[in-house]
Design a protein around this motif. Structure first.
Motif, PDB file in Angstrom:
ATOM      1  N   PRO A 131       0.802  -1.212   0.000  1.00 52.01           N
ATOM      2  CA  PRO A 131       0.000   0.000   0.000  1.00 52.01           C
ATOM      3  C   PRO A 131       0.843   1.275   0.000  1.00 52.01           C
ATOM      4  CG  PRO A 131       0.148  -0.774   2.245  1.00 52.01           C
ATOM      5  CD  PRO A 131       0.913  -1.762   1.375  1.00 52.01           C
ATOM      6  N   GLU A 132       2.193   1.117   0.078  1.00 48.85           N
ATOM      7  CA  GLU A 132       3.068   2.294   0.108  1.00 48.85           C
ATOM      8  C   GLU A 132       2.834   3.180  -1.110  1.00 48.85           C
ATOM      9  OE1 GLU A 132       7.811   3.328   0.799  1.00 48.85           O
ATOM     10  OE2 GLU A 132       7.246   1.335   0.097  1.00 48.85           O
ATOM     11  N   ARG A 133       2.675   2.573  -2.277  1.00 50.21           N
ATOM     12  CA  ARG A 133       2.454   3.315  -3.522  1.00 50.21           C
ATOM     13  C   ARG A 133       1.230   4.218  -3.405  1.00 50.21           C
ATOM     14  NH1 ARG A 133       2.158  -0.744  -7.047  1.00 50.21           N
ATOM     15  NH2 ARG A 133      -0.033  -1.074  -6.554  1.00 50.21           N
ATOM     16  N   GLU A 134       0.114   3.679  -2.956  1.00 46.26           N
ATOM     17  CA  GLU A 134      -1.121   4.453  -2.875  1.00 46.26           C
ATOM     18  C   GLU A 134      -1.036   5.572  -1.838  1.00 46.26           C
ATOM     19  OE1 GLU A 134      -1.921   0.619  -4.743  1.00 46.26           O
ATOM     20  OE2 GLU A 134      -1.053   1.054  -2.787  1.00 46.26           O
ATOM     21  N   ILE A 135      -0.414   5.267  -0.717  1.00 43.76           N
ATOM     22  CA  ILE A 135      -0.281   6.276   0.351  1.00 43.76           C
ATOM     23  C   ILE A 135       0.581   7.445  -0.130  1.00 43.76           C
ATOM     24  CG2 ILE A 135       0.659   6.725   2.654  1.00 43.76           C
ATOM     25  CD1 ILE A 135      -0.149   3.761   3.300  1.00 43.76           C
ATOM     26  N   LEU A 136       1.754   7.117  -0.679  1.00 46.31           N
ATOM     27  CA  LEU A 136       2.661   8.163  -1.160  1.00 46.31           C
ATOM     28  C   LEU A 136       2.043   8.955  -2.317  1.00 46.31           C
ATOM     29  CD1 LEU A 136       6.088   6.313  -1.060  1.00 46.31           C
ATOM     30  CD2 LEU A 136       5.378   8.246   0.369  1.00 46.31           C
ATOM     31  N   THR A 137       1.439   8.242  -3.251  1.00 46.25           N
ATOM     32  CA  THR A 137       0.850   8.905  -4.419  1.00 46.25           C
ATOM     33  C   THR A 137      -0.230   9.894  -3.999  1.00 46.25           C
ATOM     34  OG1 THR A 137       1.352   7.050  -5.874  1.00 46.25           O
ATOM     35  CG2 THR A 137      -0.411   8.518  -6.577  1.00 46.25           C
ATOM     36  N   LYS A 138      -1.098   9.481  -3.107  1.00 45.24           N
ATOM     37  CA  LYS A 138      -2.173  10.372  -2.650  1.00 45.24           C
ATOM     38  C   LYS A 138      -1.594  11.619  -1.981  1.00 45.24           C
ATOM     39  CE  LYS A 138      -6.375  10.465   0.100  1.00 45.24           C
ATOM     40  NZ  LYS A 138      -7.257   9.764   1.009  1.00 45.24           N
ATOM     41  N   GLN A 139      -0.588  11.436  -1.119  1.00 45.32           N
ATOM     42  CA  GLN A 139       0.020  12.579  -0.432  1.00 45.32           C
ATOM     43  C   GLN A 139       0.742  13.498  -1.406  1.00 45.32           C
ATOM     44  OE1 GLN A 139      -0.347  13.524   2.773  1.00 45.32           O
ATOM     45  NE2 GLN A 139       0.825  15.346   2.269  1.00 45.32           N
ATOM     46  N   LEU A 182      -0.151  13.468 -13.878  1.00 44.44           N
ATOM     47  CA  LEU A 182       0.144  12.794 -12.615  1.00 44.44           C
ATOM     48  C   LEU A 182      -1.044  12.836 -11.659  1.00 44.44           C
ATOM     49  CD1 LEU A 182       3.860  13.829 -12.128  1.00 44.44           C
ATOM     50  CD2 LEU A 182       2.971  11.548 -12.627  1.00 44.44           C
ATOM     51  N   GLN A 183      -1.860  13.888 -11.738  1.00 44.52           N
ATOM     52  CA  GLN A 183      -3.071  13.933 -10.913  1.00 44.52           C
ATOM     53  C   GLN A 183      -4.036  12.812 -11.320  1.00 44.52           C
ATOM     54  OE1 GLN A 183      -3.912  16.128  -8.161  1.00 44.52           O
ATOM     55  NE2 GLN A 183      -1.702  16.285  -8.319  1.00 44.52           N
ATOM     56  N   ARG A 184      -3.954  12.354 -12.561  1.00 45.31           N
ATOM     57  CA  ARG A 184      -4.787  11.247 -13.052  1.00 45.31           C
ATOM     58  C   ARG A 184      -4.046   9.914 -12.930  1.00 45.31           C
ATOM     59  NH1 ARG A 184      -5.478  15.042 -17.408  1.00 45.31           N
ATOM     60  NH2 ARG A 184      -4.025  13.791 -18.639  1.00 45.31           N
ATOM     61  N   ASP A 185      -2.898   9.913 -12.258  1.00 46.57           N
ATOM     62  CA  ASP A 185      -2.056   8.716 -12.103  1.00 46.57           C
ATOM     63  C   ASP A 185      -1.516   8.204 -13.433  1.00 46.57           C
ATOM     64  OD1 ASP A 185      -1.937   8.429  -9.311  1.00 46.57           O
ATOM     65  OD2 ASP A 185      -3.931   7.513  -9.294  1.00 46.57           O
ATOM     66  N   GLU A 186      -1.327   9.103 -14.382  1.00 45.65           N
ATOM     67  CA  GLU A 186      -0.713   8.752 -15.659  1.00 45.65           C
ATOM     68  C   GLU A 186       0.766   9.122 -15.572  1.00 45.65           C
ATOM     69  OE1 GLU A 186      -2.689  10.782 -18.852  1.00 45.65           O
ATOM     70  OE2 GLU A 186      -4.667  10.154 -18.146  1.00 45.65           O
ATOM     71  N   VAL A 187       1.616   8.113 -15.529  1.00 49.29           N
ATOM     72  CA  VAL A 187       3.059   8.347 -15.459  1.00 49.29           C
ATOM     73  C   VAL A 187       3.616   8.155 -16.863  1.00 49.29           C
ATOM     74  CG1 VAL A 187       5.235   7.598 -14.425  1.00 49.29           C
ATOM     75  CG2 VAL A 187       3.123   7.585 -13.057  1.00 49.29           C
TER      76      VAL A 187
END
Length: 180
Positions: free
Chosen positions: A39-47, A111-116
């Motif tokens: 879940p590290e990815r989701e936590i960091l990405t949201k922050q 990046l706000q849409r999670d498109e890297v």
């Protein structure tokens, strides 16, 4: 009145650049976070998305609009500057800065849409764009010479090379010590 407008222009140029210097760093962290496990990815990405959103919409965009607005006001107060060659060159660099800002906005939205769509290495290099423009504009404004901008461009190229070498050196250090 002129001195107050000039001071406000400078303050908002500084805060605009502060945002343009920091947001690509947040992009780098976001890109690197996307490579982590859940879940590290989701936590960091949201922050990181929240931090970027606040920086972009509360500091960077308003600063850009106000810096440009006060610049136009200065040109209205002193229209003779538009007759000077150094100002023409400066305005070209300001146009490049606006284009850099708009490209940064495009990356921000992705990046706000999670498109890297970019690598962290690309973003480290992209991050130096604002630095190069800042050097060019400061030297033009201080020297007020369109001829000396040729030497300034050579200096910017040298600065760019030094920045690239610094990025490569940092990458080498980081590969040996991921915590660096």
């Amino acid at each position: 009145m002129y001195e107050y407008i000039k001071a406000l222009h400078l303050i908002f140029v500084i805060t605009w650049f502060a945002g343009l210097f920091y947001i690509p760093r947040l992009f780098i962290y976001h890109i690197e976070a996307s490579e982590k496990a859940s879940p590290e990815r989701e936590i960091l990405t949201k922050q990181l998305q929240l931090m970027a959103k606040r920086l972009w919409y509360i500091i960077t965009w308003p600063s850009a609009v106000l810096a440009i607005g006060f610049a136009v006001w200065l040109l209205v107060l002193v229209p003779a500057w538009l007759q000077q060659p150094w100002m023409h060159v400066k305005l070209v660099f300001v146009l490049l800065l606006v284009l850099y800002h708009l490209k940064t906005h495009q990356i921000f939205k992705q990046l706000q849409r999670d498109e890297v769509n970019y690598s962290s290495k690309f973003m480290r290099i992209f991050n130096e764009g604002a630095t190069l423009i800042l050097f060019a504009v400061v030297f033009l404004v201080i020297l007020k010479s369109a001829f000396n901008w040729v030497f300034g461009v050579v200096g910017i190229i040298v600065l760019g090379i030094l920045l690239m070498l610094g990025i490569k050196l940092y990458k080498r250090i980081r590969s040996k010590n991921p915590e660096a």
